[in-house]
Design a protein around this motif. Structure first.
Motif, PDB file in Angstrom:
ATOM      1  N   UNK A 346       0.818  -1.209   0.000  1.00  0.00           N
ATOM      2  CA  UNK A 346       0.000   0.000   0.000  1.00  0.00           C
ATOM      3  C   UNK A 346       0.853   1.261   0.000  1.00  0.00           C
ATOM      4  N   UNK A 347       1.914   1.274   0.837  1.00  0.00           N
ATOM      5  CA  UNK A 347       2.745   2.489   0.921  1.00  0.00           C
ATOM      6  C   UNK A 347       3.456   2.756  -0.400  1.00  0.00           C
ATOM      7  N   UNK A 348       3.915   1.699  -1.078  1.00  0.00           N
ATOM      8  CA  UNK A 348       4.593   1.877  -2.360  1.00  0.00           C
ATOM      9  C   UNK A 348       3.607   2.328  -3.429  1.00  0.00           C
ATOM     10  N   UNK A 349       2.421   1.728  -3.454  1.00  0.00           N
ATOM     11  CA  UNK A 349       1.451   2.107  -4.478  1.00  0.00           C
ATOM     12  C   UNK A 349       0.874   3.494  -4.235  1.00  0.00           C
ATOM     13  N   UNK A 390       7.912  -5.189  -8.251  1.00  0.00           N
ATOM     14  CA  UNK A 390       6.714  -5.951  -8.591  1.00  0.00           C
ATOM     15  C   UNK A 390       5.443  -5.189  -8.211  1.00  0.00           C
ATOM     16  N   UNK A 391       5.477  -4.504  -7.084  1.00  0.00           N
ATOM     17  CA  UNK A 391       4.314  -3.712  -6.686  1.00  0.00           C
ATOM     18  C   UNK A 391       4.019  -2.612  -7.696  1.00  0.00           C
ATOM     19  N   UNK A 392       5.070  -2.077  -8.290  1.00  0.00           N
ATOM     20  CA  UNK A 392       4.840  -1.064  -9.332  1.00  0.00           C
ATOM     21  C   UNK A 392       4.283  -1.717 -10.596  1.00  0.00           C
ATOM     22  N   UNK A 393       4.836  -2.878 -10.958  1.00  0.00           N
ATOM     23  CA  UNK A 393       4.405  -3.556 -12.191  1.00  0.00           C
ATOM     24  C   UNK A 393       2.934  -3.957 -12.118  1.00  0.00           C
ATOM     25  N   UNK A 394       2.417  -4.205 -10.911  1.00  0.00           N
ATOM     26  CA  UNK A 394       1.003  -4.583 -10.755  1.00  0.00           C
ATOM     27  C   UNK A 394       0.081  -3.567 -11.414  1.00  0.00           C
ATOM     28  N   UNK A 395       0.478  -2.328 -11.371  1.00  0.00           N
ATOM     29  CA  UNK A 395      -0.368  -1.285 -11.959  1.00  0.00           C
ATOM     30  C   UNK A 395       0.132  -0.801 -13.299  1.00  0.00           C
TER      31      UNK A 395
END
Length: 468
Positions: A346-349, A390-395
């Protein structure tokens, strides 16, 4: 800036007539030589400076080792874009206006006042270098505090806030809403003090026409400031009307100090006197978020510990540093000299929504990693680094690259020669030989090379005609 922090790239895009006007001032010619030219380009300029006749391009190229091909092409490309050299039938010479005034800058003489006019009377209240440093720090600190949303006694002026929003460093998402930091703003925070102040001044230069100022006059004054002496008072009387108007705005940025707007003198601060040098200017937490993290940064140390369980510990009590961490870390505990928290999906997104990239987060954590973490072969835990990406790639399913498409080549040979040249320069991102097209990140040097290539071919054809 218009969406990114362009720095000196903006200056290179100015038309030739603007450079001819700029080079009429010795201080400007010296500043551009000092700040905008790579070392090899400086060597070429000094080689040509006292040559009264043009020098063959081949002779200049022969001075550079063959393995330094890319550096040589970069140097000549820079000199062409800044209109410092002129070329005629593969002969090279310095622009006569630049040559004349650069000589004046080096040897002295003339009554141009382009290096400012020192005041010959003492100020009623003595202004020390320490006072100027404190003033510049306080003013610039106000800008950084505003960008990260922390409380500060000094508030930036409306002009500064307008500059930040128009420059893309901050953004308002609705009428009356509070401005928030953008991706470019976060990149700005990670820069050294000197590029930071230049980023603001370049945007100010772009806004000069809206402010009713003459653009060349504005640039003259900015480059002149880099040649002034710290702690010395300079007369306002020799400044143009545009430059006098600029003083009020530059006071807000901490670039100059003036006791009041009607004063007959002004003092350049360290932010001004380092504009045309490689120095980073003020080296305190308030002046540069990336290179001056309190006393630790001065010693080349870091203050962040990142564990494999995504926990973050930061040994700092600086509100600015804590505010930056809070952009991508969920902080939970604070002690007098330590804050802790956790990096989460959540914090990264949330940070990504503000335009901050995963690579920027990783670079920040790596740049300010605690000395204990640097003892490992890998500074940051690889699992955490991979997960942040990976958290960035999710979006995101696509990554964009800004560049230029070259197509419609006359022959396969021409396409292959240009592609090889672009690859040697390191600007080729993609090519498709079957359709004779390629994508490059920069086009200036390739365009220059194509022009020279066409000129050389034309000369060869003329020589053949003469021979027959």
């Amino acid at each position: 800036m218009s969406g990114n922090i362009r720095g000196f790239g903006y200056l290179e895009s100015l038309p030739p007539v603007t450079f001819r006007r700029l080079y009429q001032q010795p201080a400007t010619a010296l500043a551009i030589f000092r700040r905008m030219l790579p070392n090899l380009a400086k060597t070429i300029v000094t080689t040509l400076l006292y040559n009264e006749s043009p020098v063959a391009l081949g002779d200049l190229e022969a001075l550079v080792r063959p393995e330094s091909y890319r550096e040589r092409e970069d140097a000549f490309s820079k000199l062409r874009r800044l209109h410092i050299i002129t070329e005629n039938n593969l002969d090279v010479s310095l622009d006569p206006v630049f040559k004349k005034n650069f000589r004046l800058a080096l040897t002295g003489g003339g009554d141009h006042h382009s290096f400012g006019v020192p005041c010959n009377t003492e100020d009623k209240k003595k202004i020390t270098v320490q006072f100027l440093d404190d003033y510049a720090t306080r003013q610039f600190e106000a800008i950084l505090h505003y960008m990260v949303g922390t409380h500060n006694e000094v508030k930036p002026s409306k002009g500064v806030i307008t500059l930040l929003t128009k420059g893309g460093l901050m953004e308002r998402y609705g009428a009356g809403s509070v401005a928030t930091i953008t991706k470019n703003g976060f990149s700005f925070l990670l820069q050294d003090g000197n590029p930071q102040i230049w980023a603001l001044l370049i945007q100010y230069l772009e806004m000069s026409e809206e402010l009713g100022m003459e653009q060349t006059d504005v640039l003259h004054f900015l480059l002149m400031l880099g040649s002034l002496e710290l702690g010395q008072a300079y007369s306002v009387n020799t400044l143009t009307e545009t430059q006098k108007l600029m003083l009020a705005d530059l006071r807000d940025y901490g670039v100059v100090y003036q006791r009041k707007s009607t004063s007959d003198r002004f003092y350049p601060t360290r932010l001004a006197t380092t504009l045309t040098s490689e120095s980073g200017g003020l080296r305190s937490a308030s002046a540069s978020m990336s290179s001056a993290m309190v006393k630790d940064a001065e010693e080349g140390k870091g203050f962040i510990i990142l564990e494999t369980n995504y926990r973050v510990y930061a040994y700092t009590d600086s509100p600015l540093q804590i505010a930056v961490l809070n952009l991508f870390v969920k902080l939970s505990t604070r002690y007098p000299n330590l804050v802790s928290g956790r990096i989460s999906r959540r914090s990264i997104q949330e940070a990504i929504k503000m335009g901050i990239t995963a690579d920027q987060v990783i670079d920040y954590l790596s740049a300010h990693a605690h000395p204990q973490m640097r003892k490992s072969l890998v500074t940051l835990p690889p699992t955490v680094v991979d997960q942040i990406r990976l958290w960035q790639i999710e979006g995101e399913r696509m990554r964009t690259t800004t560049g230029f498409l070259f197509k419609d080549f006359h022959s396969t040979q021409e396409f292959e020669e240009v592609a090889k040249y672009a690859e040697e320069l390191g600007v080729l991102k993609w090519k498709k030989p079957s359709k004779r097209c390629m994508f490059v990140t920069r086009h200036e040097q390739i365009a220059d090379w194509l022009k020279r290539r066409a000129s050389a071919q034309q000369q060869q054809q003329q020589s053949k005609k003469v021979a027959t």
